[in-house]
Design a protein around this motif. Structure first.
Motif, mmCIF file in Angstrom:
data_model
loop_
_atom_site.group_PDB
_atom_site.id
_atom_site.type_symbol
_atom_site.label_atom_id
_atom_site.label_comp_id
_atom_site.label_asym_id
_atom_site.label_seq_id
_atom_site.Cartn_x
_atom_site.Cartn_y
_atom_site.Cartn_z
ATOM 1 N N ALA A 61 -2.314 38.817 -47.959
ATOM 2 C CA ALA A 61 -3.129 38.175 -46.926
ATOM 3 C C ALA A 61 -4.005 37.069 -47.498
ATOM 4 N N LYS A 62 -4.238 37.096 -48.804
ATOM 5 C CA LYS A 62 -5.068 36.077 -49.453
ATOM 6 C C LYS A 62 -4.256 34.894 -49.974
ATOM 7 N N VAL A 63 -2.934 34.973 -49.902
ATOM 8 C CA VAL A 63 -2.079 33.926 -50.476
ATOM 9 C C VAL A 63 -2.074 32.703 -49.550
ATOM 10 N N PRO A 64 -2.442 31.521 -50.056
ATOM 11 C CA PRO A 64 -2.605 30.358 -49.176
ATOM 12 C C PRO A 64 -1.379 29.460 -49.044
ATOM 13 N N TYR A 65 -0.307 29.724 -49.781
ATOM 14 C CA TYR A 65 0.779 28.750 -49.862
ATOM 15 C C TYR A 65 2.088 29.216 -49.233
ATOM 16 N N LEU A 66 2.182 30.463 -48.777
ATOM 17 C CA LEU A 66 3.441 30.974 -48.231
ATOM 18 C C LEU A 66 3.684 30.450 -46.825
ATOM 19 N N GLU A 67 4.886 29.973 -46.592
ATOM 20 C CA GLU A 67 5.277 29.487 -45.281
ATOM 21 C C GLU A 67 5.733 30.635 -44.373
ATOM 22 N N GLU A 68 6.356 31.662 -44.984
ATOM 23 C CA GLU A 68 6.911 32.751 -44.178
ATOM 24 C C GLU A 68 7.120 33.981 -45.054
ATOM 25 N N ILE A 69 6.893 35.158 -44.459
ATOM 26 C CA ILE A 69 7.182 36.430 -45.104
ATOM 27 C C ILE A 69 8.205 37.171 -44.237
ATOM 28 N N VAL A 70 9.315 37.565 -44.848
ATOM 29 C CA VAL A 70 10.384 38.278 -44.142
ATOM 30 C C VAL A 70 10.414 39.707 -44.667
ATOM 31 N N ILE A 71 10.234 40.667 -43.775
ATOM 32 C CA ILE A 71 10.137 42.076 -44.150
ATOM 33 C C ILE A 71 11.363 42.809 -43.616
ATOM 34 N N GLY A 72 12.134 43.401 -44.513
ATOM 35 C CA GLY A 72 13.265 44.224 -44.095
ATOM 36 C C GLY A 72 12.828 45.670 -43.978
ATOM 37 N N LEU A 73 12.955 46.268 -42.799
ATOM 38 C CA LEU A 73 12.482 47.630 -42.559
ATOM 39 C C LEU A 73 13.660 48.562 -42.335
ATOM 40 N N ASP A 74 13.814 49.548 -43.222
ATOM 41 C CA ASP A 74 14.887 50.538 -43.123
ATOM 42 C C ASP A 74 14.325 51.898 -42.738
ATOM 43 N N LYS A 75 15.198 52.719 -42.122
ATOM 44 C CA LYS A 75 14.893 54.109 -41.782
ATOM 45 C C LYS A 75 13.651 54.207 -40.902
ATOM 46 N N ALA A 76 13.672 53.450 -39.808
ATOM 47 C CA ALA A 76 12.558 53.457 -38.865
ATOM 48 C C ALA A 76 13.082 53.592 -37.441
ATOM 49 N N ASP A 77 12.521 54.527 -36.675
ATOM 50 C CA ASP A 77 12.849 54.601 -35.251
ATOM 51 C C ASP A 77 11.943 53.642 -34.476
ATOM 52 N N ARG A 78 12.013 53.687 -33.143
ATOM 53 C CA ARG A 78 11.280 52.717 -32.335
ATOM 54 C C ARG A 78 9.775 52.814 -32.570
ATOM 55 N N ASP A 79 9.225 54.028 -32.528
ATOM 56 C CA ASP A 79 7.781 54.185 -32.721
ATOM 57 C C ASP A 79 7.354 53.734 -34.112
ATOM 58 N N GLN A 80 8.195 54.012 -35.105
ATOM 59 C CA GLN A 80 7.869 53.590 -36.470
ATOM 60 C C GLN A 80 7.930 52.073 -36.611
ATOM 61 N N PHE A 81 8.875 51.438 -35.910
ATOM 62 C CA PHE A 81 8.915 49.986 -35.927
ATOM 63 C C PHE A 81 7.658 49.395 -35.283
ATOM 64 N N LEU A 82 7.223 49.980 -34.178
ATOM 65 C CA LEU A 82 6.001 49.497 -33.532
ATOM 66 C C LEU A 82 4.792 49.688 -34.447
ATOM 67 N N HIS A 83 4.783 50.801 -35.174
ATOM 68 C CA HIS A 83 3.713 51.021 -36.152
ATOM 69 C C HIS A 83 3.773 49.961 -37.253
ATOM 70 N N ALA A 84 4.993 49.625 -37.687
ATOM 71 C CA ALA A 84 5.143 48.607 -38.736
ATOM 72 C C ALA A 84 4.633 47.249 -38.259
ATOM 73 N N ARG A 85 4.887 46.913 -37.011
ATOM 74 C CA ARG A 85 4.385 45.645 -36.482
ATOM 75 C C ARG A 85 2.859 45.591 -36.556
ATOM 76 N N GLU A 86 2.231 46.702 -36.235
ATOM 77 C CA GLU A 86 0.773 46.761 -36.322
ATOM 78 C C GLU A 86 0.316 46.729 -37.783
ATOM 79 N N PHE A 87 1.028 47.443 -38.631
ATOM 80 C CA PHE A 87 0.677 47.533 -40.054
ATOM 81 C C PHE A 87 0.666 46.147 -40.706
ATOM 82 N N PHE A 88 1.683 45.336 -40.403
ATOM 83 C CA PHE A 88 1.796 44.021 -41.035
ATOM 84 C C PHE A 88 1.062 42.923 -40.262
ATOM 85 N N SER A 89 0.450 43.276 -39.132
ATOM 86 C CA SER A 89 -0.169 42.249 -38.287
ATOM 87 C C SER A 89 -1.366 41.582 -38.956
ATOM 88 N N ARG A 90 -1.935 42.210 -39.993
ATOM 89 C CA ARG A 90 -3.071 41.589 -40.669
ATOM 90 C C ARG A 90 -2.664 40.463 -41.616
#
Length: 406
Positions: A61-90
């Motif tokens: 979150a402190k890195v000033p030069y990244l244009e994009e971060i791509v996160i590959g999420l494995d072994k997650a159901d729908r609720d876990q994916f929604l949790h991941a969206r919140e987790f990475f939202s910062r």
């Protein structure tokens, strides 16, 4: 000074001065006007609940030069994916999560599978492959880094040092590999690198003769590190393994497609620790047993493509040669541990060597029995020739998942 920076056949950059991360980031911000930078994070959902990933996200979150971060999420159901969206939202940077188990990406995967173009097994290789496809589709970066999500000692200077050789417009490197000392809890770690890959590369040279390719692999101080970066266009034409041979497979593809002068390695950390694998799982598989088998098979497949005649008899010779080399190197590590006041468990080290020895025989047998097995995930250039709109479809599926339509 040039000899100091040359380690074998590739350029080797040390962290000589402990230059501050803030100083590096100022330069990278300036470089980003010419060469935009991205990051790929392959992750299991379980890592969101582990000790490392929350700190990694805070650092990123402190890195000033990244244009994009791509996160590959494995072994997650729908609720876990929604949790991941919140987790990475910062994360303040643009970021997208590939919900690999979601219906949109699974439908695309099933379509590719009908044509034999999908990864044959789940795992890190498959995760990374889809992330690279999205990165190509997004077309927002000129160079992209990748690192694991279980680094408990992570600090953002690792990423800055990893990307610097590729982002600097006056440098012409296509690929950069991270290296570091594997010391934690007052002992030497990195058993697969120390006790399998190192002595195995030396043994392959003895059994099958000199090879520039093996010289190239041996020049990497830590060939199994999960931290590497490359120019984004490189992603189009590399064929990566879908198993634990990913890191060796990537190095092999870079060797096939580019000159050694276009590769480098950089010291990214003084202190590094991550999740450690057991020798094997309770059923006798998995853990370092599976990892070592996949790595040995990856090396054998590459040697075969270079015209080396691999036979059952030669595997037995390789096993004996490796065992002697590994024990000799183990003694050297014992001395290194003693000089640095580190603990050294000789029984555990020898047990690892014995398991790796068996892995060489098992991998050789598997190689002989399955000569027609497709070892690599197809390159994106091949997939696009069969499905010209595939990258756009992956991009659209990910955008819809991240927009809340799940």
């Amino acid at each position: 000074m040039s000899d100091f920076f040359q380690n074998g056949v590739i350029t080797n950059f040390h962290n000589l001065t402990g230059r501050s991360v803030e100083d590096l980031e100022k330069e990278l911000v300036r470089f980003s006007h010419r060469r935009k930078m991205g990051l790929i994070l392959p992750s299991l959902f379980s890592e969101l609940e582990g000790p490392a990933l929350s700190n990694i996200v805070d650092e990123l979150a402190k890195v000033p030069y990244l244009e994009e971060i791509v996160i590959g999420l494995d072994k997650a159901d729908r609720d876990q994916f929604l949790h991941a969206r919140e987790f990475f939202s910062r994360l303040p940077q643009r970021h997208r999560i590939l919900w690999n188990d979601g219906p949109r990406l699974k439908a695309i995967d099933a379509e590719l599978d009908k044509e034999g173009l999908s990864p044959s097994q789940p795992g890190k290789g498959r995760n990374v492959w889809y992330c690279t496809g999205f990165t190509l589709a997004s077309d927002r970066s000129a160079c992209v880094a990748l690192h694991d999500c279980d680094i408990v000692t992570y600090e953002r200077g690792m990423l800055a040092r990893l990307l610097y050789p590729l982002a600097n417009p006056s440098f012409q490197y296509e690929f950069c590999k991270g290296f570091y000392a594997r010391v934690a809890d007052n002992k030497l770690n990195g058993r697969v690198g120390r006790l399998l890959v190192g002595p195995l590369l030396r043994s392959l040279q003895k059994v099958y003769g000199h090879s520039d390719y093996l010289d190239y692999l041996a020049s990497f101080r830590y060939p199994l590190s999960g931290e590497f970066a490359m120019r984004t266009h490189v992603l189009n034409n590399i064929k990566i393994p879908g198993d634990w041979g990913l890191e060796i497979g990537v190095l092999s593809e870079i060797y096939r497609n580019y000159t050694t002068r276009q590769s480098c390695q950089v010291e990214i950390a003084d202190n590094y620790d991550h999740k450690h694998q057991p020798l094997s799982e309770e059923d006798g598989t998995g853990g370092l047993r599976r990892m070592s088998n996949d790595i040995v098979q990856s090396l054998m497949r590459k040697m075969a493509t270079m015209g080396v005649n691999l036979t059952s008899d030669s595997f037995r010779v390789l096993k004996a040669t490796y065992y002697r080399n590994a024990l000799d190197m183990m003694e050297t590590y014992h001395h290194e541990a003693a000089m640095n006041g580190l603990d050294f468990d000789q029984h555990a080290e020898e047990a690892a060597v014995e398991m790796f020895t068996q892995s060489i025989l098992d991998a050789g047998q598997a190689f002989i029995e399955r000569p027609n097995e497709k070892p690599f995930i197809p390159s994106w250039s091949r997939v696009q020739s069969a499905f010209p709109d595939i990258l756009q479809r992956i991009y659209q599926a990910v955008e819809e998942d991240n927009a809340g339509k799940v």
